[in-house]
Every structure is written in structure tokens, then in C-alpha cells.
Design an enzyme around this catalytic site. Sequence first.
Site, PDB file in Angstrom:
ATOM      1  N   GLU A 192       0.826  -1.205   0.000  1.00  8.89           N
ATOM      2  CA  GLU A 192       0.000   0.000   0.000  1.00  8.89           C
ATOM      3  C   GLU A 192       0.863   1.258   0.000  1.00  8.89           C
ATOM      4  OE1 GLU A 192      -2.663  -0.172   3.304  1.00  8.89           O
ATOM      5  OE2 GLU A 192      -3.487  -2.119   2.734  1.00  8.89           O
ATOM      6  N   CYS A 206       3.285   8.309   1.969  1.00  8.47           N
ATOM      7  CA  CYS A 206       3.549   7.264   2.976  1.00  8.47           C
ATOM      8  C   CYS A 206       3.794   5.960   2.225  1.00  8.47           C
ATOM      9  CB  CYS A 206       2.359   7.140   3.929  1.00  8.47           C
ATOM     10  SG  CYS A 206       2.600   5.922   5.249  1.00  8.47           S
ATOM     11  N   CYS A 213       4.424  -7.702   7.541  1.00 11.10           N
ATOM     12  CA  CYS A 213       5.355  -7.266   8.578  1.00 11.10           C
ATOM     13  C   CYS A 213       5.519  -8.371   9.609  1.00 11.10           C
ATOM     14  CB  CYS A 213       4.841  -5.989   9.256  1.00 11.10           C
ATOM     15  SG  CYS A 213       5.975  -5.303  10.489  1.00 11.10           S
ATOM     16  N   CYS A 217       2.915  -6.129  15.886  1.00  7.13           N
ATOM     17  CA  CYS A 217       2.222  -5.139  16.729  1.00  7.13           C
ATOM     18  C   CYS A 217       0.728  -5.448  16.727  1.00  7.13           C
ATOM     19  CB  CYS A 217       2.474  -3.728  16.210  1.00  7.13           C
ATOM     20  SG  CYS A 217       4.230  -3.294  16.129  1.00  7.13           S
ATOM     21  N   CYS A 220      -1.929  -3.171  14.846  1.00  7.75           N
ATOM     22  CA  CYS A 220      -1.614  -2.796  13.467  1.00  7.75           C
ATOM     23  C   CYS A 220      -2.180  -3.819  12.493  1.00  7.75           C
ATOM     24  CB  CYS A 220      -0.101  -2.673  13.295  1.00  7.75           C
ATOM     25  SG  CYS A 220       0.420  -2.351  11.600  1.00  7.75           S
ATOM     26  N   CYS A 442      -2.134   1.964   7.944  1.00  6.30           N
ATOM     27  CA  CYS A 442      -1.190   0.951   7.465  1.00  6.30           C
ATOM     28  C   CYS A 442      -1.839  -0.426   7.365  1.00  6.30           C
ATOM     29  CB  CYS A 442       0.009   0.910   8.410  1.00  6.30           C
ATOM     30  SG  CYS A 442       1.121  -0.456   8.146  1.00  6.30           S
TER      31      CYS A 442
END
Length: 633
Positions: A192, A206, A213, A217, A220, A442
Site C-alpha cells: 500500500e 507514505c 510485517c 504489533c 496494526c 497501514c
Amino acid sequence: RPPASNIVADLHGGAMASIRFIPAVIMAASFILLRSRLSYAATRSAAAFVSSSTRSIPSSSAKVTAVNTKKCGPSLSSTTLQSTTTRDALDASPTSPDLDLFKVNLLTLPLPELETIIKSWGFPAFRARQINNWIFNQGVSDIDEMSDLPLKLRTVLKERATIGSLHLEIEQVSNDGTKKRAYKLHDGQMIESVLMPYEDGRRTACISSQAGCAMGCVFCATGQMGFARQLTSEEIFEQVARFASELKADGERLSNVVMMGMGEPLANYRNVIAAIRRMNEDLGIGARKITVSTVGVVPNIRKLMDEDIQVRLALSLHCATEEERTALLPANKRYGGLHELMTTIKEYITVKRQRVTFEWALIEGENDSPEVARTLGRLLKTYDIRSDMSHVNLIPLNPTGGYGGGPSGRKNVAKFVDVLEREFGISATPRMRRGIDIDAGCGQLTAANEKKKEKEAAAAVAELSKFAEPAGLPMVGVYEDDESDDYNDSSDETEPDFKESSDEPDLRHGSVVQFSIDDLAVDLDDEDGADDFIDPTYDDDFEIAEAERLIALIKGVSLQPVQKDVAPVDSLPQEVKSTSIIDEDNIRDAKKRRKKLLKFLKAINKLKDMQSNGKVLNEEQLEKVSKEKEWTL
């Protein structure tokens, strides 16, 4: 081409060694020349050769390596080599999108390499500068619009080049002007990018650094989907170059870049730094206008101290105590904990003499109270981080489906800011929420797209289920008897009939019948494979002896039938007389009879075991047990 053996010099061969070394030098020089003068025709020829060479290899193991001029590195000598496990791209038609893998990516190719390729195609080098001007200064995305290029060159470019390799899968535009894009990569992974316009004229991109990832987290959306792979420096740079080119076409310019998209930038350190250098050198974005965000990858924060680029660092802190941060950001413990992280940040500020931004996602009822703000202030003071070298960026949480927390209200945000500024002198700014109506956070667009696909799949299953038979109807099957049609049942050997009465229908191979499964039913084809005559297993000496007798029968000799209480196989009777089983049909019939015999004997033994364990057998099962002697004769 000389044999491979000639490449290795014969150390004991004197002059012969020198002669053998010459072809190796020629081959090396030819290889360098080939790479420096890369042509589309050569690439297509190589692809066709590899394709024809791998047609006999299963597609799951066939690997083709080609020079991917679409994803070139900083210099032609470091051109990225990409591999594909699919032959379809090589066999595709000239108009197939798969052939883009073999095209020059004008959006990411450095100017010196583009000049080299343009000259290898027979055009002057200045044409490369014209192409670059159209893309990066005029914002052109269509080769036909490059009006000062000769028609012949434009035709060649359309055949051999492309402007960008990222496939735009989804684009959403928010009411506030924010653009959110989901790109599909060449291997199907999704990333993205977001373009955020501000009233003061800033245009901030961004950018993602990884597909997925690995930091985990919990709040997220990207962390919830897991890690897929690292992005190349070209894939990172292209996200920025696209926005920069489009803004140029509208008379604007890209002013800022934040590496806060999908992925942990410092976990993809080499590619991120290479992309940042190109943003600075090729797109003219100042290094201090580029921000790298990290969850706290301590070893690479230290590496960043030694870089000669003055990018800004943002630390995703979010919690001010060890336990709370480890619970919210599992990577905290992985990189040494809060003490190691804050010590490194203090050192970074001292070495780079730059202000560090501390990012704080405000979660209602979790980390947004005045008491938590004081804990944060004391943390920064404990590690002697000066207030003029730190800034707290307060980010209202973007809701995700995988986390139950919500964003803080305005009153809590205002109190948090007031405590930091009034009591500790630390500047804090609530970040303006942008693109909230389009899932601009995100990983949110990719997650929303995956949910959409899941809903579509569920809807398809629901539609198909309408054609399923309603519950309560009897089970229907096909009666199958592989013995009945293969040989004549009028043989001299008597086979027991297990039918309970003559009122049952006349079952034939292929008949459609209704059936039900009795609770005491025995599975004749059980897991031990005892009825498989190709690779049989036997429970006792009796089965072994009976198998030996039938095998001997097939070979043309007869052995006496074996009783259940006979001696071991070693003392079986010797050969008695020959039989007439010599042709293939009789041998096949004998094998089938043996298979059927062992199957029924196995079933009888199971029924007897059930009976000895206290289970009550029905009439049919008792009848089967009573015919044991008949089957062993």
C-alpha cells in the site's frame, strides 16, 4: 563455446595452460559486453531457449533466471536477477502482461543505465535524457505523449519498455483528498501507498518497505497479516516516483516522504537506504524531508548513525513501561527491551544532532490518561533526552478488525498534550487523521480487500449449498462388486451367501441403492491394508500359510488347505500335484479369490474379537462367524 574443462587452467601444463586460459578470458569479456549492451531481442531469445529447455521439467521445479531490466539496481553491474517458477510468462503472447517481466522499467532505471540501453538499441544517448525529462519533469505516463522522440524510438519503447511495474489493484480517494492505493507485485503480493495533501501545500507520500510485517504489533493491520517478503529498492522507489511524476503533471511537487507504510523499514535496511538515496538524488527530495519510522530495531538504528544521509528518525514507542510495551509490541523484547532502545536513541541524538520523533498511538482507556503521559515524560527525562531534541507525535488509533481498542476522544488527547508540555516541556502534536473514510491506515486497505474476497467466497459457497440435498434424505450410493463381473461364479468352490433373505433386491454392479450404516458395521478396508494383495500384511501364521498355499496354486502346484491350528509355515505339506491354472485369466481369478478369502476371514476374526469383548452381534454377523470353517476349507 569452449568446453567447461578449458576454463580451468592446467597449472602443470606450461604453455598449454596459457592457451586454455584464453577462451575463458574471451567468454568473460563476452559476458560483460552482453550485460552492458542488453537488448530486448537477446532477452526474448534467452527466454525462448530456457523455455524450450525446461518443457520436460515439472512446472513446480522449473526455474528460469532472466535479467530483469525492469527492476535494475544502482548500477548495471548490480542489475537485479529475478527468478520465476512459471513457464507461462515465457510462453505468453507478445501482448501478454507477463512479458512485462522482461521489459525495461523506465520509472526506476537510473539515467546512466538508460543511456547505455538506448545506445545499444541504435539511438543517441541524449534520447535517454529526453525520456527522463518526460517522466520525471513533465509527469508523462504514456510513451506516445513523448512528442520530441522519433516515431521509431517510441515504437521500440512500447515493445521493450514500461513506465512502472507495480500493478494498481485498488485506489480510493478520501473526502480530504488523501489517495490510498493497493499495488499488486509481480509475485501477487500486495502493498500500500498513501498520498496526503495538506493545506499548507505539503504533499506527503507514505510508503511501504515490506509486503506484510514480522513485528507483530497487535493494534496494526499489517502486523496482524504477518510477513510475506522484503521489497526491492526499486519497488520502494517506484511508489515514490509514481506520486512524484503524477504531481508534476498537475504542476505540483512531492515534498515529503515517510516510511510508515506496510513493514518495518529498518528490517529491510539495505533496500530502504538505497531507495532513499535515489529519492534524494533522482527526485530531488531533501534528506531531511524523508522520515524513517521504526518499532525499535536497535542494531540498525546504530547502523543509521554512521550513514552520511540526514534522514529523520521516528520511533514507534506507544508505551512507557517494559511490560506494557512488550504486550503491545512483541518486538520490544526481541531487540533488548526498553532500556537498550532508549540508550540507543540517546546515543543517536548525540551523534546525529537531530531531533527524534516519538510516535504514540492513543488507545482509549489504555495509554491516553494524564498518568500515562507523566510516565512518558519521566521516561524521556530518565535517559536525559532533551526536550528540544524530542517531539511526541500523538496518533489517534486507526481501528482494525483484529484489535478491539478504539481511538481516544478529543478531551483525553488535549489532557495528554497539556501534561507533556506544561509539566515536562516536551512538545507534542496530535496528528490530523487523514483518509479515515477510506481505510488509509497501514495495511487496512489490503486487509479490507482480503475480507471482501473472503465474503465473496462465502457467498459463492452459500449459493452452491442451495443445490445440496436437504438433510434427512437417505444416503444413496452405487453398488460395486469388482468380482461379480470379472469371473464366472459357477466355479466349483462354494462362496457363502450373506444375504438375510431372498426378498432383498437383486444387486448388480453399478446399481444405485439406498443404504444406512449400522453401528456395529466392520470396515473391511481398514487402515492396516490386510486385503491389499499387492503388498499384503498378515496378522498370524495362519494367514501366511494360506497365502503361501494360494500363491503355490497360482504357480502351478497345490498345497493342502491349512487349518487354524496347523503347525508353522516351515512344516507345510510338500507339493502334491500340478493344476491347470496356467493362463493369465485363471491366475487373475485366483488372485481375486484369495483377496476375497482374506477379506472375509479378517472380518470374521474382527467379529469374534468384538464378541469376546462383550458386544452382542446381530443375526447376520453371527451367521458370518458360523461359516468360518467353510471359508478355511
